[in-house]
Motif scaffolding. Structure first.
Motif, PDB file in Angstrom:
ATOM      1  N   THR A 197      21.781  25.034  65.899  1.00  0.00           N
ATOM      2  CA  THR A 197      20.815  25.296  65.264  1.00  0.00           C
ATOM      3  C   THR A 197      22.026  25.819  64.075  1.00  0.00           C
ATOM      4  OG1 THR A 197      19.590  26.564  66.670  1.00  0.00           O
ATOM      5  CG2 THR A 197      19.524  27.703  64.678  1.00  0.00           C
ATOM      6  N   ILE A 198      20.966  25.625  62.410  1.00  0.00           N
ATOM      7  CA  ILE A 198      21.811  26.114  61.619  1.00  0.00           C
ATOM      8  C   ILE A 198      21.002  27.177  60.962  1.00  0.00           C
ATOM      9  CG2 ILE A 198      22.500  25.827  58.634  1.00  0.00           C
ATOM     10  CD1 ILE A 198      22.822  22.556  60.061  1.00  0.00           C
ATOM     11  N   MET A 199      21.652  27.919  60.751  1.00  0.00           N
ATOM     12  CA  MET A 199      20.846  29.706  60.097  1.00  0.00           C
ATOM     13  C   MET A 199      20.394  29.219  58.195  1.00  0.00           C
ATOM     14  SD  MET A 199      20.115  31.662  62.427  1.00  0.00           S
ATOM     15  CE  MET A 199      19.698  33.199  61.548  1.00  0.00           C
ATOM     16  N   VAL A 200      19.841  29.630  58.261  1.00  0.00           N
ATOM     17  CA  VAL A 200      19.972  29.200  56.842  1.00  0.00           C
ATOM     18  C   VAL A 200      18.986  30.323  56.525  1.00  0.00           C
ATOM     19  CG1 VAL A 200      18.141  27.611  54.989  1.00  0.00           C
ATOM     20  CG2 VAL A 200      18.833  27.091  56.967  1.00  0.00           C
ATOM     21  N   PHE A 201      20.051  31.299  55.204  1.00  0.00           N
ATOM     22  CA  PHE A 201      19.537  32.108  54.611  1.00  0.00           C
ATOM     23  C   PHE A 201      18.826  31.630  53.140  1.00  0.00           C
ATOM     24  CE2 PHE A 201      22.332  34.264  57.434  1.00  0.00           C
ATOM     25  CZ  PHE A 201      21.904  34.823  58.177  1.00  0.00           C
TER      26      PHE A 201
ATOM     27  N   LEU B 137      27.704  32.867  45.498  1.00  0.00           N
ATOM     28  CA  LEU B 137      27.481  32.354  46.722  1.00  0.00           C
ATOM     29  C   LEU B 137      29.025  32.157  47.726  1.00  0.00           C
ATOM     30  CD1 LEU B 137      25.728  28.375  45.615  1.00  0.00           C
ATOM     31  CD2 LEU B 137      25.139  30.685  47.569  1.00  0.00           C
ATOM     32  N   GLU B 138      29.896  32.859  46.857  1.00  0.00           N
ATOM     33  CA  GLU B 138      31.277  33.005  46.875  1.00  0.00           C
ATOM     34  C   GLU B 138      31.338  35.019  48.349  1.00  0.00           C
ATOM     35  OE1 GLU B 138      30.802  31.631  44.271  1.00  0.00           O
ATOM     36  OE2 GLU B 138      31.821  30.187  44.840  1.00  0.00           O
ATOM     37  N   ASP B 139      30.056  35.835  46.584  1.00  0.00           N
ATOM     38  CA  ASP B 139      29.841  36.625  47.779  1.00  0.00           C
ATOM     39  C   ASP B 139      29.867  36.886  49.250  1.00  0.00           C
ATOM     40  OD1 ASP B 139      30.876  38.198  46.328  1.00  0.00           O
ATOM     41  OD2 ASP B 139      29.086  38.409  44.825  1.00  0.00           O
ATOM     42  N   TRP B 140      28.511  35.854  48.920  1.00  0.00           N
ATOM     43  CA  TRP B 140      27.442  35.672  50.508  1.00  0.00           C
ATOM     44  C   TRP B 140      28.164  34.547  51.768  1.00  0.00           C
ATOM     45  CZ3 TRP B 140      23.256  38.288  51.122  1.00  0.00           C
ATOM     46  CH2 TRP B 140      22.471  38.239  50.256  1.00  0.00           C
ATOM     47  N   LYS B 141      29.320  33.988  51.509  1.00  0.00           N
ATOM     48  CA  LYS B 141      30.179  33.283  52.806  1.00  0.00           C
ATOM     49  C   LYS B 141      30.905  34.107  53.025  1.00  0.00           C
ATOM     50  CE  LYS B 141      29.339  28.503  50.725  1.00  0.00           C
ATOM     51  NZ  LYS B 141      30.224  27.839  50.060  1.00  0.00           N
ATOM     52  N   ALA B 142      31.283  35.689  52.491  1.00  0.00           N
ATOM     53  CA  ALA B 142      32.409  36.618  53.113  1.00  0.00           C
ATOM     54  C   ALA B 142      31.706  37.140  53.746  1.00  0.00           C
ATOM     55  CB  ALA B 142      32.753  37.458  51.552  1.00  0.00           C
ATOM     56  N   THR B 143      30.024  37.904  53.816  1.00  0.00           N
ATOM     57  CA  THR B 143      29.546  38.540  54.638  1.00  0.00           C
ATOM     58  C   THR B 143      29.744  38.310  56.291  1.00  0.00           C
ATOM     59  OG1 THR B 143      27.724  37.471  54.289  1.00  0.00           O
ATOM     60  CG2 THR B 143      28.197  39.197  52.608  1.00  0.00           C
ATOM     61  N   TRP B 144      29.698  39.056  57.297  1.00  0.00           N
ATOM     62  CA  TRP B 144      29.463  38.923  58.021  1.00  0.00           C
ATOM     63  C   TRP B 144      27.916  37.284  58.826  1.00  0.00           C
ATOM     64  CZ3 TRP B 144      24.696  39.447  60.552  1.00  0.00           C
ATOM     65  CH2 TRP B 144      23.057  39.821  60.198  1.00  0.00           C
TER      66      TRP B 144
ATOM     67  N   GLY C 258      25.408  32.220  64.294  1.00  0.00           N
ATOM     68  CA  GLY C 258      25.448  31.064  64.780  1.00  0.00           C
ATOM     69  C   GLY C 258      26.347  29.977  64.991  1.00  0.00           C
ATOM     70  N   GLU C 259      26.735  29.046  65.743  1.00  0.00           N
ATOM     71  CA  GLU C 259      27.600  28.281  65.857  1.00  0.00           C
ATOM     72  C   GLU C 259      28.158  27.253  64.575  1.00  0.00           C
ATOM     73  OE1 GLU C 259      26.385  24.616  68.689  1.00  0.00           O
ATOM     74  OE2 GLU C 259      25.377  26.357  70.364  1.00  0.00           O
ATOM     75  N   GLU C 260      27.034  27.254  63.634  1.00  0.00           N
ATOM     76  CA  GLU C 260      27.734  26.477  62.559  1.00  0.00           C
ATOM     77  C   GLU C 260      27.487  27.099  61.629  1.00  0.00           C
ATOM     78  OE1 GLU C 260      28.165  23.250  61.698  1.00  0.00           O
ATOM     79  OE2 GLU C 260      27.755  23.021  64.385  1.00  0.00           O
ATOM     80  N   LYS C 261      28.189  26.856  60.795  1.00  0.00           N
ATOM     81  CA  LYS C 261      28.714  27.662  59.479  1.00  0.00           C
ATOM     82  C   LYS C 261      27.467  28.151  58.796  1.00  0.00           C
ATOM     83  CE  LYS C 261      32.698  28.801  58.380  1.00  0.00           C
ATOM     84  NZ  LYS C 261      33.372  30.294  58.256  1.00  0.00           N
ATOM     85  N   ALA C 262      26.632  29.069  58.426  1.00  0.00           N
ATOM     86  CA  ALA C 262      25.132  29.068  57.683  1.00  0.00           C
ATOM     87  C   ALA C 262      25.206  28.332  56.205  1.00  0.00           C
ATOM     88  CB  ALA C 262      25.422  31.201  58.127  1.00  0.00           C
ATOM     89  N   LEU C 263      23.599  28.527  56.197  1.00  0.00           N
ATOM     90  CA  LEU C 263      23.564  27.731  54.198  1.00  0.00           C
ATOM     91  C   LEU C 263      23.026  29.624  53.569  1.00  0.00           C
ATOM     92  CD1 LEU C 263      22.390  25.132  55.405  1.00  0.00           C
ATOM     93  CD2 LEU C 263      24.773  25.091  53.677  1.00  0.00           C
TER      94      LEU C 263
END
Length: 409
Positions: free
Chosen positions: A313-317, A344-351, A356-361
């Motif tokens: 599963t890939i989480m897509v916000f 996007l940098e702000d989002w990628k720095a959040t929990w 999930g197993e993969e990095k979220a988008l």
């Protein structure tokens, strides 16, 4: 001069309870959602009622005093419908109807009614009718005379007047007939899924109204119906998508919701089979919704119920363009939303980026924001599945034959 078309909404009140298991804050969230459901069904909520109780009254759901308060309000404001946030037992529904003398619905009834409005294909209509018949069967006693007085409007769409005038035996026969019809269609759809070949299958899953259909349109360049209402899409749409040189099948499934009626899970088996048989799930989340964490938990619970929680599963916000962070003014102790948007940098720095197993988008399907990274991520995930399935596929490895010629000799 042309007259504007006026939309007539049914005047409705909604009600719920605060218990040890359900806080006041949680009830407010549920009633907000129930109000949106009511609007989707064609109603206008003019008043909310709630009561703190250890547990719902087994006879009338709410206490006697609260029921009387509601009865008085109904008389004074000419209310036609009341909708309760939880599923009422047949006896609760009957007792409340006798006291209030208006149309009494619960959350399950309301969701089934919305599904009845939204069902476009013969298969979807058959699934909805089966779910409605299963729901109505234990509620036949003493129900039809009330419905005779309250024809039309929210909660009245469905199997039709022949079911309203029938008895339990005929309803059971109808249920058996619908189940057989669905089995036949399920077999046909199973064959269709088998005929799609060995292409990797990707399914969009998520809470209702999170933007799955918009995302489907952008990825597949198709025209799937999109509307800012709950359950805009009922029928599963499957499209062939090609990213770079790699084709795969993408399906847009029905949205999930908290307290999803079990009747719908049962009758929408084939629709959910698209999720069960998928190789990869894209779990789409509306990050601008204040309760998105609860939505994630609800979707994960339903995936567990249908035994699909262990799939890649890939989480897509989604809807990062609509998100407005909260800013607290400590001097005035006021919390308000600001128009500042996270990068996007702000989002990628959040929990959230590690869910999930993969990095979220983090994307905006409407504005196609961060779509290149989204397409690349999906391509890599689909490619990995394809490689594991077809390790010697030359179109994925154009130089494979040359590099391994000596090994084969």
């Amino acid at each position: 001069m042309l007259e504007k078309e006026t939309i007539s909404f049914e005047k409705t009140i909604i009600a719920g309870v605060v218990t040890q298991q359900q806080s006041e804050e949680k009830l407010t969230e549920y009633l907000d959602e129930l109000e949106f459901l009511t609007f989707t069904a064609g109603g206008q909520v003019v008043k909310r009622f709630s009561q703190k109780m250890e547990r719902p009254n087994p006879k009338t759901y709410l206490g006697t005093g609260k029921i009387e308060e509601i009865h008085l309000y109904i008389k004074e404001h000419d209310i036609k419908t009341i909708i309760f946030d939880d599923e009422l037992s047949p006896s609760q529904s009957k007792n409340i109807t006798k006291i209030l003398d208006i149309k009494v619905l619960d959350r399950t009834n309301l969701i089934l009614d919305i599904f009845a409005q939204r069902a476009e294909t013969s298969y979807a209509r058959t699934q909805v009718e089966l779910a409605q018949c299963i729901y109505l069967l234990p509620r036949l006693s003493g129900m039809w005379t009330h419905l005779e007085r309250q024809r039309g409007g929210i909660g009245m769409r469905g199997p039709g007047e022949t079911e309203i005038e029938t008895d339990r035996r005929i309803v059971r026969d109808r249920i058996a007939l619908l189940k057989e019809k669905i089995k036949t269609i399920d077999r046909q759809m199973g064959v269709q899924r088998g005929n799609r070949g060995a292409m990797v299958r990707v399914a969009l899953v998520g809470y209702t109204n999170v933007g799955k259909s918009t995302l489907m349109n952008v990825i597949s360049k198709s025209e799937v119906f999109v509307e800012n209402k709950l359950f805009a899409t009922l029928d599963t749409t499957v499209r062939k998508v090609v990213i770079k040189n790699l084709p795969f099948l993408l399906s847009d499934t029905v949205g999930f919701i908290r307290k999803l009626p079990t009747q719908l899970i049962d009758s929408f088996k084939s629709t959910l089979d698209e999720v069960r048989e998928a190789d990869l799930l894209l779990h789409v989340v509306d990050i601008s919704h204040p309760e998105f964490e609860d939505h994630i938990a609800s979707v994960n619970q339903i995936l567990q119920d249908i035994k699909s929680n262990d799939k890649p599963t890939i989480m897509v916000f989604n809807k990062i363009d609509a998100y407005k962070p909260l800013v607290i003014d400590h001097d005035d102790l006021i919390t308000e939303k600001t128009n500042r948007h996270n990068t996007l940098e702000d989002w990628k720095a959040t929990w959230m980026s590690t869910v999930g197993e993969e990095k979220a988008l983090f994307i905006s399907a409407t504005n196609k924001e961060n779509f290149e990274e989204f397409r690349e991520k999906i391509y890599e995930a689909v490619r990995a599945i394809h490689i594991s399935r077809f390790p010697y596929n030359n179109f994925l490895y154009p130089d494979y034959k040359d590099n391994h010629a000596e090994e084969k000799e």
